[in-house]
Design a protein around this motif. Structure first.
Motif, short mmCIF file in Angstrom:
data_model
loop_
_atom_site.label_atom_id
_atom_site.label_comp_id
_atom_site.label_asym_id
_atom_site.label_seq_id
_atom_site.Cartn_x
_atom_site.Cartn_y
_atom_site.Cartn_z
N ILE A 57 0.85 -1.20 0.00
CA ILE A 57 0.00 0.00 0.00
C ILE A 57 0.88 1.24 0.00
CG2 ILE A 57 -1.71 1.31 1.32
CD1 ILE A 57 -2.66 -1.48 2.39
N ALA A 115 2.09 1.71 -3.44
CA ALA A 115 1.02 2.15 -4.33
C ALA A 115 0.71 3.63 -4.10
CB ALA A 115 -0.22 1.30 -4.10
N LEU A 116 0.73 4.05 -2.84
CA LEU A 116 0.47 5.47 -2.55
C LEU A 116 1.54 6.33 -3.21
CD1 LEU A 116 -0.63 5.36 1.22
CD2 LEU A 116 -2.06 5.97 -0.74
N LEU A 159 0.91 6.69 -6.82
CA LEU A 159 -0.23 7.57 -7.11
C LEU A 159 0.10 9.03 -6.84
CD1 LEU A 159 -3.19 5.49 -5.61
CD2 LEU A 159 -2.88 6.10 -7.99
N PHE A 162 1.27 10.33 -3.86
CA PHE A 162 1.18 10.79 -2.47
C PHE A 162 2.57 10.71 -1.84
CE2 PHE A 162 -3.18 9.24 -3.22
CZ PHE A 162 -3.87 10.39 -2.86
N GLY A 183 5.50 11.84 1.20
CA GLY A 183 5.53 12.04 2.65
C GLY A 183 4.88 10.93 3.45
N VAL A 184 4.80 9.73 2.85
CA VAL A 184 4.27 8.60 3.61
C VAL A 184 5.45 7.79 4.14
CG1 VAL A 184 2.86 6.50 3.54
CG2 VAL A 184 2.16 8.52 2.23
N ASN A 185 5.63 7.80 5.44
CA ASN A 185 6.78 7.10 6.03
C ASN A 185 6.53 5.61 6.24
OD1 ASN A 185 8.14 9.52 6.14
ND2 ASN A 185 7.45 9.97 8.22
N GLY A 186 5.28 5.24 6.34
CA GLY A 186 5.00 3.84 6.57
C GLY A 186 3.51 3.58 6.65
N VAL A 187 3.12 2.36 6.27
CA VAL A 187 1.72 1.95 6.38
C VAL A 187 1.69 0.57 7.01
CG1 VAL A 187 -0.42 1.42 5.14
CG2 VAL A 187 1.07 3.22 4.28
N ARG A 188 0.84 0.39 7.99
CA ARG A 188 0.64 -0.94 8.57
C ARG A 188 -0.83 -1.29 8.44
NH1 ARG A 188 4.97 -3.95 10.27
NH2 ARG A 188 4.09 -4.59 12.26
N GLN A 189 -1.11 -2.48 7.97
CA GLN A 189 -2.52 -2.86 7.86
C GLN A 189 -2.91 -3.82 8.97
OE1 GLN A 189 -4.15 -4.20 4.11
NE2 GLN A 189 -6.15 -4.41 5.06
N GLY A 190 -4.09 -3.59 9.50
CA GLY A 190 -4.64 -4.48 10.51
C GLY A 190 -6.05 -4.87 10.15
#
Lengths: 79, 79
Positions: B21, B24-25, B28, B30, B32-39
């Protein structure tokens, strides 16, 4: 900033995964469960330090990628 | 009562889905996204009306079925 996003199915959208969990809980002996709905949860770590800008960015991410707004709702919490 | 349960991967557990993700961000546009965790997120509708009993029941459900406590944490909110 950290953003926490909950993505849930809209009311009326069938949730077979939730139904399966409900059935499994029943088989395990947990009574009194009227319903289970499963959604998704995301924690997004952003470099942005402005709260309003961070929220706007996450909203755009949800609309474009994270949620399918035809069948899903999302709720954003900035922390 | 309604219980809301968030299940997240413990720190240090690899999250390839979150990484995908994040990538993908970036694709697209975006930044400045340092990290994504999905729960995962669950809404459980309980017949129980006592808050403490409802919480204890949901805790047992998480330990037995909803979360894999070896690699996942869970947080319960009773509403």
């Amino acid at each position: 900033m950290k953003a926490k996003v909950k993505v849930t199915l809209k009311n009326g959208v069938l949730d077979p995964q939730g139904k399966a969990i409900e059935g499994a809980l029943g088989s395990l002996g947990f009574g009194g469960v009227n319903g289970v709905r499963q959604g998704k949860y995301f924690e997004i770590d952003l470099a942005e330090t402005d709260r309003a800008k961070a929220e706007a960015a996450v909203k755009a991410m949800c609309d474009k990628l994270i949620a399918n707004t035809v069948i899903e709702n999302y709720a954003i919490e900035i922390a």
